[in-house]
Write an enzyme that holds these catalytic residues in place. Structure first.
Site, PDB file in Angstrom:
ATOM      1  N   ARG A  21      -7.993  -1.811   2.126  1.00  0.00           N
ATOM      2  CA  ARG A  21      -6.935  -2.691   2.642  1.00  0.00           C
ATOM      3  C   ARG A  21      -7.012  -2.869   4.161  1.00  0.00           C
ATOM      4  O   ARG A  21      -6.919  -4.001   4.648  1.00  0.00           O
ATOM      5  CB  ARG A  21      -5.561  -2.162   2.212  1.00  0.00           C
ATOM      6  CG  ARG A  21      -5.272  -2.350   0.735  1.00  0.00           C
ATOM      7  CD  ARG A  21      -3.912  -1.797   0.369  1.00  0.00           C
ATOM      8  NE  ARG A  21      -3.819  -0.373   0.690  1.00  0.00           N
ATOM      9  CZ  ARG A  21      -2.683   0.300   0.820  1.00  0.00           C
ATOM     10  NH1 ARG A  21      -1.519  -0.327   0.687  1.00  0.00           N
ATOM     11  NH2 ARG A  21      -2.696   1.582   1.094  1.00  0.00           N
ATOM     12  N   ASN A  70      -2.434  -2.716  -2.953  1.00  0.00           N
ATOM     13  CA  ASN A  70      -3.015  -2.057  -4.118  1.00  0.00           C
ATOM     14  C   ASN A  70      -2.142  -2.316  -5.328  1.00  0.00           C
ATOM     15  O   ASN A  70      -0.908  -2.380  -5.209  1.00  0.00           O
ATOM     16  CB  ASN A  70      -3.085  -0.538  -3.913  1.00  0.00           C
ATOM     17  CG  ASN A  70      -4.176  -0.118  -2.946  1.00  0.00           C
ATOM     18  OD1 ASN A  70      -5.115  -0.864  -2.698  1.00  0.00           O
ATOM     19  ND2 ASN A  70      -4.051   1.084  -2.406  1.00  0.00           N
TER      20      ASN A  70
END
Length: 818
Positions: A30, A48
């Site tokens: 990320r 996520n």
């Protein structure tokens, strides 16, 4: 990796959703997306969820494509992108780009393997001006514990062994900063807030670490090792036992206390320069040693310096690894020589993980323990790699590799969710989910009660981590394997079908799956050489030539079946196999008439021959076995290698390989290789490898006092020649029309033998066969579960209506599918 454009909006400013699948959580994915998106001035968010990482982004399509290309071209070091899917998104996004909270859902993504300390963290740990100087638990997104600390999903701190440690302000700031390499690194910690190492004395006597060092407990442990002490070290996935590898008396003491008679010890060295003093290092070996997985790598012990023979008795290889954690880095910082770093257990038992268990079970071996207060959630052994035929090959798949999934070949995309139970020795299990195989870490030998308990615990853990609900259970058809008995317990509930798969067919299927061989591919010739596996005829197999695909097999050839005198005792005592082989080829009177002068004859004459002959004649505790492994044992016994007993599985074969004279192997006339012929078995007509001529040549060489290394070379070369000859015979001559097969799969534990493997590959490739073999999955029983899983999936998808409809049943997969 595949990229799928399910929709392609055409507006100048587009809003899309990008799905990244694979090993993309807990690996810094990320923040990598965040940094690239910010640089490209895109708006949106990344998060996520249960299926991986989801990116929602708005901007010009060309810029969005640039974002995807950057991520795909330079992903975070520990990530592995399996697929990228791009679809239109109808929601409203923010103008800037942000990382948002995880979304909960089904677990369709990966739990990452543990990763060795990265270079950045290693520098911090040894930098006197860094905040984490000499901190034994330094980590970041690119390294550190994963599987060994995880309790559940989603992977965040609350569901790991780090949950008791509240982050200090400095660590929390790093954890929240997307530009920091510790962003959302769940094990993040430092001196102020994280776990702490402590040196304890196991005999209860008082001491202070200042007696041994002015630095800290870890450095004090180093001093103790240098003084000849055995120290228990709490490693990443279990306790280890450490001592100075150059002190022969200490190594002997460790062997005696650990009850490990002959099995080689693993070694750890501070750096590559230390290893090079004892071993030659090829490029592939260096790459494996320094990889994030940091396995034990088996190396040729041909350096300028030598370690005591007690490290690896009878072998010419040493198993080295580099420090895997900051604790190991600090422990070895002042060690300019290797240390033994072996599993913390008694021989045959599983590695100790708990602190109380450590004091109970290791106090009789180690005087001191370097422990800490971070719980080991899951036992994970060290992985083992050997470079063979120019490439690295896993012999044991555990730390650093498991549970990274293995993508299934073409045709398996719609495979049902399955659970494959594996074997009994070197056990693993395997889940099939979402077109991938999730192979567990090495479990060990299930005959040990504690190992079997750990195996069952891990079955439950993996089911929870991957939210896995199998539609069927696959097991080995051996009636007494504990893994198979446990599978039948699943069936007993009446809810899950059970499929039983032949052992050697599973080996072949594992090799095919690892190599991406398509579900609808032509049958291959699987050559499976191992110790034992239960055959369809209720005898033991172990030297098999199978025309096979994923659905079924035809047994096309075999090794000569020889009685295993004493059953399992024949595995432990190689002389039994030698006697059985010789008596299968000649009478005792013939052996006496021609070879009475041999010491070998005198040795066998002292054995209870009448009882042994009766056992073989009446098949009482003497099951026939077409085992290549037992042939290796017999040859080793003929050369007085582990003749009376072997202290671990495969010891005789390993020592026989180590004995080989390489010059004889490379330069001697092929005609002097020991001959093995290929007649047909009476009754079945099955071609088999007959060692009669080999044994006459072996006994003749013993009469001539031929050096044992030369004889070992002739045995390996002759065996490889016979395997190639059988392959040619089964394939048919190209002049007679198309060969029955063009691809050969080499599998089974005997192909861990470097010399046999390389000799067979060279000969088969010279005959224009395509050779498949193992690299990412062990060729031994550690890969069995993968083969079971793909056989089960293939069978269910193609041929069994009851399974497709979910009706409980029990099916054994026998020949005929090819």
């Amino acid at each position: 990796m595949s990229r799928l454009n399910l929709a392609a909006p055409q507006n100048p400013v587009e809003v899309v959703e990008i799905r990244f699948r694979g090993r993309v959580q807990g690996v810094g994915f990320r923040p990598a997306v965040w940094r690239h998106a910010r640089e490209l001035r895109l708006g949106g968010e990344v998060l996520n969820d249960g299926e991986g990482v989801l990116v929602r982004v708005q901007g010009e399509r060309a810029i969005i494509d640039m974002l995807v290309d950057r991520i795909a071209g330079d992903p975070p070091p520990l990530s592995q992108i399996e697929a990228i899917e791009i679809t239109a998104y109808a929601g409203v996004l923010r103008d800037d780009f942000a990382i948002v909270e995880s979304a909960h859902g089904g677990a369709h993504t990966e739990i990452s393997p543990d990763a060795a300390l990265c270079a950045d963290c290693a520098r911090e740990t040894t930098d006197p001006f860094a905040r984490r100087f000499r901190y034994p638990f330094t980590n970041c997104t690119n390294c550190g514990p994963r599987l060994s600390i995880v309790d559940g999903i989603p992977y965040d701190r609350a569901k790991t062994a780090m949950s008791p440690f509240a982050m200090c302000a400095d660590c929390a700031r790093e954890y929240r900063d997307p530009s920091d390499r510790r962003f959302h690194a769940e094990p993040i910690a430092c001196h102020a807030c994280g776990p702490k190492a402590k040196l304890v004395r196991l005999d209860g006597r008082h001491f202070t670490f200042e007696q041994f060092s002015m630095l800290d407990d870890v450095d004090a442990a180093c001093s103790l090792i240098q003084k000849g002490e055995i120290v228990a070290v709490k490693g990443l996935g279990g306790y280890q036992l450490a001592c100075d590898a150059t002190q022969a008396d200490t190594v002997r003491r460790l062997r005696k206390l650990k009850q490990r008679d002959g099995k080689p010890f693993a070694l750890m060295a501070r750096d590559v320069d230390v290893i090079r003093r004892f071993c030659d290092l090829a490029e592939h070996e260096l790459v494996a040693l320094t990889s994030p997985a940091a396995p034990i790598v088996l190396l040729h012990a041909n350096g300028p310096e030598h370690l005591p023979d007690e490290i690896a008795p009878g072998l010419r290889t040493l198993g080295f690894m580099l420090p895997t954690t900051p604790l190991h880095v600090l422990l070895l910082r002042r060690m300019d020589r290797p240390v033994v770093m072996t599993s913390g257990n008694l021989s045959s038992e599983p590695q100790v993980t708990g602190d109380t268990e450590m004091t109970e079970r290791l106090a009789g071996i180690a005087t001191f323990a370097l422990t800490h207060d971070r719980r080991i959630a899951n036992r994970v052994d060290d992985s083992v790699v050997r470079v063979v035929a120019g490439g690295p090959r896993l012999l044991r798949r555990a730390r650093g590799y498991a549970p990274a999934p293995i993508a299934l070949p073409r045709g398996f995309a719609k495979a049902p969710d399955l659970l494959a139970m594996g074997g009994e020795l070197k056990a693993t299990f395997c889940l099939l989910k979402d077109g991938a195989a999730i192979l567990s870490q090495h479990q060990g030998d299930l005959e040990d009660v504690a190992t079997f308990d750990d195996y069952r615990k891990n079955l439950s853990l993996y089911a929870a981590l991957f939210e896995h609900e199998p539609t069927a259970v696959i097991a080995d058809m051996h009636p007494e394997y504990l893994s198979s008995k446990l599978a039948r317990e699943h069936l007993a509930g009446g809810t899950l079908p059970l499929m039983e798969v032949q052992h050697h067919h599973a080996h072949v299927a594992a090799c095919l799956a690892e190599n991406g061989y398509a579900l609808d591919g032509r049958p291959v010739l699987g050559i499976v050489l191992d110790g034992l596996g239960w055959g369809e005829d209720a005898t033991f197999w172990g030297g098999e030539f199978m025309l096979a695909d994923y659905v079924g097999y035809t047994r096309a050839g075999t090794f000569k079946p020889i009685p295993m005198l004493g059953g399992v005792q024949a595995v432990r005592e190689p002389w039994r196999n030698l006697y059985a082989h010789l008596m299968a080829e000649m009478s005792w009177a013939e052996l006496t008439m021609n070879f009475a002068e041999l010491e070998l004859h005198s040795y066998l004459a002292a054995k209870p021959r009448a009882l042994l002959d009766s056992m073989a004649r009446n098949r009482i505790n003497a099951p026939p076995a077409s085992s290549c492994g037992r042939l290796f044992d017999a040859m080793a016994a003929a050369l007085d290698v582990c003749r009376d007993a072997q202290s671990y599985e495969g010891e005789a074969a390993a020592r026989l390989e180590a004995m080989v004279d390489e010059k004889t192997l490379a330069d001697e006339d092929e005609a002097l290789a020991y001959p093995l012929t290929i007649p047909n078995l009476a009754g079945t007509g099955l071609p088999y490898i007959e060692p009669l001529a080999m044994w006459h040549a072996v006994l003749g060489d013993l009469i001539l006092k031929t050096p044992a290394p030369v004889m070992a070379a002739r045995f390996h070369k002759g065996l490889a020649k016979s395997i190639a000859a059988m392959t040619r015979k089964l394939a048919g001559s190209p002049e007679d029309g198309e060969r029955r097969f063009s691809t050969v799969a080499l599998t089974g534990g005997c192909f861990q033998n470097r010399i046999l493997f390389e000799e067979v590959v060279r000969r088969l490739e010279r005959e224009q066969f395509t050779v498949l073999s193992h690299a990412r999955v062990p060729s031994n029983d550690g890969g069995l579960a993968l083969g079971q899983a793909v056989i089960g999936a293939a069978h269910l998808m193609k041929s069994n209506k009851d399974f497709r409809e979910g009706k409980p049943s029990c099916v054994s997969v026998f020949p005929g599918g090819s």
